[in-house]
Design a protein around this motif. Structure first.
Motif, PDB file in Angstrom:
ATOM      1  N   ILE A   1      34.377  29.154  47.378  1.00  9.62           N
ATOM      2  CA  ILE A   1      34.644  29.786  48.671  1.00  9.62           C
ATOM      3  C   ILE A   1      33.629  30.892  48.965  1.00  9.62           C
ATOM      4  CG2 ILE A   1      37.111  29.219  48.595  1.00  9.62           C
ATOM      5  CD1 ILE A   1      37.623  32.232  47.939  1.00  9.62           C
ATOM      6  N   GLY A   2      32.545  30.907  48.191  1.00 14.33           N
ATOM      7  CA  GLY A   2      31.468  31.836  48.461  1.00 14.33           C
ATOM      8  C   GLY A   2      31.539  33.165  47.752  1.00 14.33           C
ATOM      9  N   LEU A   3      32.395  33.273  46.745  1.00 11.80           N
ATOM     10  CA  LEU A   3      32.531  34.530  46.006  1.00 11.80           C
ATOM     11  C   LEU A   3      31.796  34.431  44.675  1.00 11.80           C
ATOM     12  CD1 LEU A   3      36.269  35.543  46.563  1.00 11.80           C
ATOM     13  CD2 LEU A   3      34.261  36.867  47.227  1.00 11.80           C
ATOM     14  N   THR A   4      30.837  35.299  44.475  1.00 14.98           N
ATOM     15  CA  THR A   4      30.097  35.362  43.222  1.00 14.98           C
ATOM     16  C   THR A   4      30.240  36.757  42.635  1.00 14.98           C
ATOM     17  OG1 THR A   4      28.488  33.757  44.044  1.00 14.98           O
ATOM     18  CG2 THR A   4      27.846  35.061  42.125  1.00 14.98           C
ATOM     19  N   ASP A   5      30.747  36.836  41.423  1.00  9.72           N
ATOM     20  CA  ASP A   5      30.970  38.112  40.729  1.00  9.72           C
ATOM     21  C   ASP A   5      31.735  39.124  41.589  1.00  9.72           C
ATOM     22  OD1 ASP A   5      29.638  37.240  38.439  1.00  9.72           O
ATOM     23  OD2 ASP A   5      27.689  37.818  39.269  1.00  9.72           O
ATOM     24  N   PRO A   6      32.867  38.729  42.157  1.00  6.89           N
ATOM     25  CA  PRO A   6      33.628  39.682  42.957  1.00  6.89           C
ATOM     26  C   PRO A   6      34.420  40.638  42.079  1.00  6.89           C
ATOM     27  CG  PRO A   6      34.857  37.659  42.796  1.00  6.89           C
ATOM     28  CD  PRO A   6      33.537  37.417  42.072  1.00  6.89           C
ATOM     29  N   THR A   7      34.749  41.805  42.611  1.00 11.89           N
ATOM     30  CA  THR A   7      35.746  42.640  41.962  1.00 11.89           C
ATOM     31  C   THR A   7      37.107  42.002  42.208  1.00 11.89           C
ATOM     32  OG1 THR A   7      36.188  44.023  43.892  1.00 11.89           O
ATOM     33  CG2 THR A   7      34.353  44.695  42.446  1.00 11.89           C
ATOM     34  N   PRO A   8      38.103  42.337  41.399  1.00  9.51           N
ATOM     35  CA  PRO A   8      39.434  41.779  41.670  1.00  9.51           C
ATOM     36  C   PRO A   8      39.924  42.080  43.076  1.00  9.51           C
ATOM     37  CG  PRO A   8      39.367  42.679  39.461  1.00  9.51           C
ATOM     38  CD  PRO A   8      38.075  43.056  40.112  1.00  9.51           C
ATOM     39  N   GLY A   9      39.701  43.308  43.541  1.00  9.89           N
ATOM     40  CA  GLY A   9      40.149  43.660  44.885  1.00  9.89           C
ATOM     41  C   GLY A   9      39.461  42.853  45.963  1.00  9.89           C
ATOM     42  N   GLU A  10      38.159  42.635  45.813  1.00  2.00           N
ATOM     43  CA  GLU A  10      37.414  41.836  46.782  1.00  2.00           C
ATOM     44  C   GLU A  10      37.928  40.402  46.808  1.00  2.00           C
ATOM     45  OE1 GLU A  10      33.091  44.154  46.453  1.00  2.00           O
ATOM     46  OE2 GLU A  10      33.501  42.356  45.242  1.00  2.00           O
ATOM     47  N   ALA A  11      38.214  39.867  45.639  1.00  2.09           N
ATOM     48  CA  ALA A  11      38.650  38.472  45.558  1.00  2.09           C
ATOM     49  C   ALA A  11      39.984  38.260  46.254  1.00  2.09           C
ATOM     50  CB  ALA A  11      38.739  38.035  44.100  1.00  2.09           C
ATOM     51  N   ILE A  12      40.951  39.091  45.953  1.00  2.00           N
ATOM     52  CA  ILE A  12      42.288  38.832  46.502  1.00  2.00           C
ATOM     53  C   ILE A  12      42.378  39.166  47.987  1.00  2.00           C
ATOM     54  CG2 ILE A  12      43.373  39.159  44.252  1.00  2.00           C
ATOM     55  CD1 ILE A  12      44.453  41.854  45.343  1.00  2.00           C
ATOM     56  N   ALA A  13      41.391  39.920  48.503  1.00  2.00           N
ATOM     57  CA  ALA A  13      41.368  40.240  49.932  1.00  2.00           C
ATOM     58  C   ALA A  13      40.565  39.227  50.742  1.00  2.00           C
ATOM     59  CB  ALA A  13      40.782  41.638  50.151  1.00  2.00           C
ATOM     60  N   HIS A  14      39.905  38.281  50.071  1.00  2.00           N
ATOM     61  CA  HIS A  14      39.053  37.324  50.761  1.00  2.00           C
ATOM     62  C   HIS A  14      39.899  36.411  51.650  1.00  2.00           C
ATOM     63  CE1 HIS A  14      36.181  34.023  51.365  1.00  2.00           C
ATOM     64  NE2 HIS A  14      35.239  34.897  51.048  1.00  2.00           N
ATOM     65  N   PRO A  15      39.445  36.134  52.869  1.00  2.00           N
ATOM     66  CA  PRO A  15      40.255  35.322  53.787  1.00  2.00           C
ATOM     67  C   PRO A  15      40.512  33.897  53.316  1.00  2.00           C
ATOM     68  CG  PRO A  15      38.050  35.735  54.693  1.00  2.00           C
ATOM     69  CD  PRO A  15      38.211  36.626  53.506  1.00  2.00           C
ATOM     70  N   ARG A  16      39.707  33.400  52.356  1.00  2.00           N
ATOM     71  CA  ARG A  16      39.897  32.028  51.867  1.00  2.00           C
ATOM     72  C   ARG A  16      40.508  31.996  50.464  1.00  2.00           C
ATOM     73  NH1 ARG A  16      34.421  28.817  52.427  1.00  2.00           N
ATOM     74  NH2 ARG A  16      35.792  27.127  51.691  1.00  2.00           N
ATOM     75  N   ILE A  17      41.054  33.129  50.015  1.00  2.00           N
ATOM     76  CA  ILE A  17      41.602  33.156  48.656  1.00  2.00           C
ATOM     77  C   ILE A  17      42.763  32.173  48.504  1.00  2.00           C
ATOM     78  CG2 ILE A  17      43.312  34.997  49.001  1.00  2.00           C
ATOM     79  CD1 ILE A  17      40.986  34.420  45.937  1.00  2.00           C
ATOM     80  N   GLY A  18      43.433  31.861  49.600  1.00  2.00           N
ATOM     81  CA  GLY A  18      44.523  30.894  49.551  1.00  2.00           C
ATOM     82  C   GLY A  18      44.081  29.527  49.070  1.00  2.00           C
ATOM     83  N   GLU A  19      42.814  29.167  49.352  1.00  2.00           N
ATOM     84  CA  GLU A  19      42.306  27.880  48.880  1.00  2.00           C
ATOM     85  C   GLU A  19      42.227  27.853  47.357  1.00  2.00           C
ATOM     86  OE1 GLU A  19      38.650  26.750  50.867  1.00  2.00           O
ATOM     87  OE2 GLU A  19      39.256  27.895  52.649  1.00  2.00           O
ATOM     88  N   VAL A  20      41.816  28.969  46.776  1.00  2.00           N
ATOM     89  CA  VAL A  20      41.729  29.067  45.316  1.00  2.00           C
ATOM     90  C   VAL A  20      43.130  28.986  44.711  1.00  2.00           C
ATOM     91  CG1 VAL A  20      41.054  30.542  43.392  1.00  2.00           C
ATOM     92  CG2 VAL A  20      39.601  30.396  45.436  1.00  2.00           C
ATOM     93  N   CYS A  21      44.044  29.751  45.292  1.00  2.00           N
ATOM     94  CA  CYS A  21      45.416  29.759  44.769  1.00  2.00           C
ATOM     95  C   CYS A  21      46.070  28.391  44.912  1.00  2.00           C
ATOM     96  CB  CYS A  21      46.242  30.820  45.493  1.00  2.00           C
ATOM     97  SG  CYS A  21      45.701  32.521  45.190  1.00  2.00           S
ATOM     98  N   ALA A  22      45.835  27.728  46.038  1.00  2.00           N
ATOM     99  CA  ALA A  22      46.428  26.407  46.244  1.00  2.00           C
ATOM    100  C   ALA A  22      45.891  25.401  45.241  1.00  2.00           C
ATOM    101  CB  ALA A  22      46.156  25.938  47.673  1.00  2.00           C
ATOM    102  N   ALA A  23      44.592  25.489  44.939  1.00  2.00           N
ATOM    103  CA  ALA A  23      44.007  24.567  43.957  1.00  2.00           C
ATOM    104  C   ALA A  23      44.583  24.812  42.569  1.00  2.00           C
ATOM    105  CB  ALA A  23      42.487  24.730  43.938  1.00  2.00           C
ATOM    106  N   LEU A  24      44.776  26.091  42.211  1.00  2.00           N
ATOM    107  CA  LEU A  24      45.362  26.397  40.908  1.00  2.00           C
ATOM    108  C   LEU A  24      46.830  25.970  40.867  1.00  2.00           C
ATOM    109  CD1 LEU A  24      43.945  27.693  38.473  1.00  2.00           C
ATOM    110  CD2 LEU A  24      45.152  29.823  39.004  1.00  2.00           C
ATOM    111  N   ALA A  25      47.519  26.096  41.994  1.00  2.00           N
ATOM    112  CA  ALA A  25      48.917  25.658  42.064  1.00  2.00           C
ATOM    113  C   ALA A  25      49.019  24.149  41.866  1.00  2.00           C
ATOM    114  CB  ALA A  25      49.532  26.061  43.402  1.00  2.00           C
TER     115      ALA A  25
END
Length: 283
Positions: free
Chosen positions: A191-215
């Protein structure tokens, strides 16, 4: 509760001596016959003690030395020289053929969290982490439960990962507050995140795609878990059934809530948890 703990370790945080009466772990263990229940409590006590070292054991060098002592104590146990703090494991190890490598794996899993915050591990590292903090406990447990060797190992592999991935998804905000991010690097990079901080990652507008894939991965592990459970004797699978059913409630609640912020903490209702306990606690 951080995602850096297995279901057994999660119960360890809830009570000073025995698993909390309200925890799914406690309920699952209460379903076991006396000798198996006592063996599980001995394993639980070991997990709790190691978890305490990793979380509250002082400076890093002190924690490392104490984890090394635990490794040596486990080796002494298997060499027939048990010290006092592992003596309760003597009978379970002999009676249920518990493996030294699995005790070491639990210690190694705690070490992964003890000395450096995990941030966006690659998928291989995340899988190793899940194996050590969850599936290794499962491998010890299924021998005590009395499952056949091959299916027991498979069950520990799948159920440990199902439960741990559920923990990770449930705790993404809490873990980020602690400087931790257990979501895998490859999915974040997609989703375009490289070496994000935890805060940056969970605030990303597409983080739901990552969570859905892990789910989806967690759901596949739950599916495999139930396939193994259904083909084995009910007496040997009561505890893993209850754990799988209880944790699946959390994943279902997360999927129903969605991943967009603000993400309210999910917790299944007591009524649904009681229903699970009644359904899977009946012989």
């Amino acid at each position: 509760m951080s995602a850096g703990a297995s279901p057994v370790h999660e119960a360890a945080e809830e009570a000073p001596a025995l698993p909390a009466a309200g925890s799914s772990f406690y309920t699952a263990m209460r379903l076991l016959p006396k000798e198996r229940r006592e063996a599980m409590y001995a394993v639980y006590a070991f997990c709790r003690a190691v978890d305490d070292v990793a979380d509250d054991g002082g400076p890093a060098e002190t924690r490392a030395a104490e984890l090394d002592r635990w490794r040596a104590d486990i080796d002494g146990l298997y060499a027939g020289r048990p010290v006092a703090r592992v003596r309760d494991l003597v009978v379970p190890v002999q009676r249920f053929d518990l493996k030294r490598a699995d005790f070491h794996a639990v210690i190694d899993g705690m070490a992964m969290d003890a000395f450096e915050d995990i941030v966006a591990p690659d998928e291989a590292t995340l899988d190793l982490y899940c194996d050590r903090v969850a599936s290794a406990v499962g491998r010890l447990s299924v021998r005590i439960f009395g499952l056949p060797e091959e299916d027991g190992i498979r069950l520990a592999w799948h159920e440990g990962r199902a439960l741990q991935l559920t923990n990770i998804l449930r705790d993404i905000d809490e873990d980020a507050d602690r400087g931790r991010l257990y979501l895998p690097r490859e999915k974040l990079e997609a989703i375009g995140l490289t070496d994000p901080t935890p805060g940056e990652a969970i605030a990303h507008p597409r983080i739901g795609e990552v969570c859905a894939a892990l789910a989806e991965e967690a759901q596949a592990h739950y599916h495999a878990t139930w396939a193994i459970i259904r083909r084995n004797a009910r007496r040997a699978t009561k505890a893993p059934r209850l754990m799988a059913a209880a944790y699946r409630l959390y994943l279902d609640a997360l999927l129903a809530r969605g991943w967009a912020p603000p993400r309210a903490r999910v917790k299944p209702s007591k009524l649904r948890l009681v229903a699970v306990a009644l359904r899977h606690g009946i012989v």
